[in-house]
Write a protein that holds these residues in place. Structure first.
Motif, PDB file in Angstrom:
ATOM      1  N   HIS A  53     124.081  63.633  20.331  1.00 45.85           N
ATOM      2  CA  HIS A  53     124.739  62.329  20.175  1.00 45.85           C
ATOM      3  C   HIS A  53     124.051  61.232  20.988  1.00 45.85           C
ATOM      4  O   HIS A  53     124.621  60.157  21.188  1.00 45.85           O
ATOM      5  CB  HIS A  53     126.212  62.423  20.595  1.00 45.85           C
ATOM      6  CG  HIS A  53     127.037  63.309  19.711  1.00 45.85           C
ATOM      7  ND1 HIS A  53     127.128  63.120  18.353  1.00 45.85           N
ATOM      8  CD2 HIS A  53     127.814  64.394  19.982  1.00 45.85           C
ATOM      9  CE1 HIS A  53     127.927  64.048  17.831  1.00 45.85           C
ATOM     10  NE2 HIS A  53     128.342  64.830  18.798  1.00 45.85           N
ATOM     11  N   ARG A  86     137.761  75.317  14.787  1.00 48.09           N
ATOM     12  CA  ARG A  86     137.782  73.890  14.437  1.00 48.09           C
ATOM     13  C   ARG A  86     139.101  73.522  13.750  1.00 48.09           C
ATOM     14  O   ARG A  86     139.641  72.429  13.940  1.00 48.09           O
ATOM     15  CB  ARG A  86     136.578  73.514  13.577  1.00 48.09           C
ATOM     16  CG  ARG A  86     135.285  73.592  14.389  1.00 48.09           C
ATOM     17  CD  ARG A  86     134.222  72.631  13.991  1.00 48.09           C
ATOM     18  NE  ARG A  86     134.615  71.254  13.897  1.00 48.09           N
ATOM     19  CZ  ARG A  86     134.252  70.301  14.767  1.00 48.09           C
ATOM     20  NH1 ARG A  86     133.516  70.569  15.829  1.00 48.09           N
ATOM     21  NH2 ARG A  86     134.613  69.056  14.566  1.00 48.09           N
ATOM     22  N   ASP A 119     130.210  73.320  15.775  1.00 51.28           N
ATOM     23  CA  ASP A 119     130.426  72.922  14.377  1.00 51.28           C
ATOM     24  C   ASP A 119     129.621  73.716  13.355  1.00 51.28           C
ATOM     25  O   ASP A 119     129.672  73.420  12.165  1.00 51.28           O
ATOM     26  CB  ASP A 119     130.191  71.417  14.211  1.00 51.28           C
ATOM     27  CG  ASP A 119     128.742  71.020  14.449  1.00 51.28           C
ATOM     28  OD1 ASP A 119     127.896  71.911  14.674  1.00 51.28           O
ATOM     29  OD2 ASP A 119     128.456  69.805  14.407  1.00 51.28           O
TER      30      ASP A 119
HETATM   31 MG    MG Z   1     130.841  68.118  17.380  1.00 53.54          MG
END
Ligand code: MG
Ligand code: DAT
Length: 134
Positions: A53, A86, A119
């Motif tokens: 990120h 998740r 993820d």
């Molecule tokens: Mg993530």
């Protein structure tokens, strides 16, 4: 075939004293906790963990937050562990998370959202290695 994923209880949830409730939920959902530790990340360690990120506008604020207090890092194992964790976490933004999910119950904002989960398979491997290198 089981799968492994990395879970983190973030600083906001540790400060709120909901570590026990989150771990209970993890066990109730049938995950095996294979490894677990409490850490206080440095800013550099938080930046390394969230390196994917690095170009996002929230990177600096996110890594400040993630290095602001103790976290609990866990290696979870189960069939379909990545997707299942998740699902139990809920959407990134607690305001959009389904009732019954951890982020709906304990998240405060899109940044302070109580928990982390890998993820995908490649990310899970990389993240597990980041904290539990043998
Ligand atoms: Mg993530
Ligand atoms: P997730 O944690 O659901 O995998 P992500 O990988 O997109 O979500 O983002 C990682 C973390 O970065 C997320 O848990 C909280 C923070 N974040 C994501 N989007 C954000 C935004 N728009 N503003 C502030 N923080 C954000």
């Amino acid at each position: 075939m089981t799968e492994k994923t990395l879970a983190i209880i973030k600083p906001d949830a540790v400060k709120k004293k909901v570590v026990g409730k989150i771990i209970q939920r993890i066990e109730d959902e049938g995950f095996e906790i294979r490894s677990m530790k409490m850490l206080h990340l440095t800013k550099e360690e938080a930046k390394g963990f969230y390196i994917v990120h690095k170009d996002k506008k929230f990177y600096n604020s996110l890594t400040d937050f993630m290095s602001s207090g103790e976290i609990v890092v866990m290696l979870l194992e189960q069939e379909n562990a990545i997707a299942h964790w998740r699902e139990v976490m809920g959407a990134t933004d607690p305001a959009l998370a389904t009732p019954g999910t951890i982020r709906h119950g304990f998240g405060f904002s899109v940044e302070r959202n109580a928990v982390h989960g890998s993820d995908g398979q490649a990310t899970a491997e990389w993240e597990i290695n980041y904290f539990f290198k043998e």
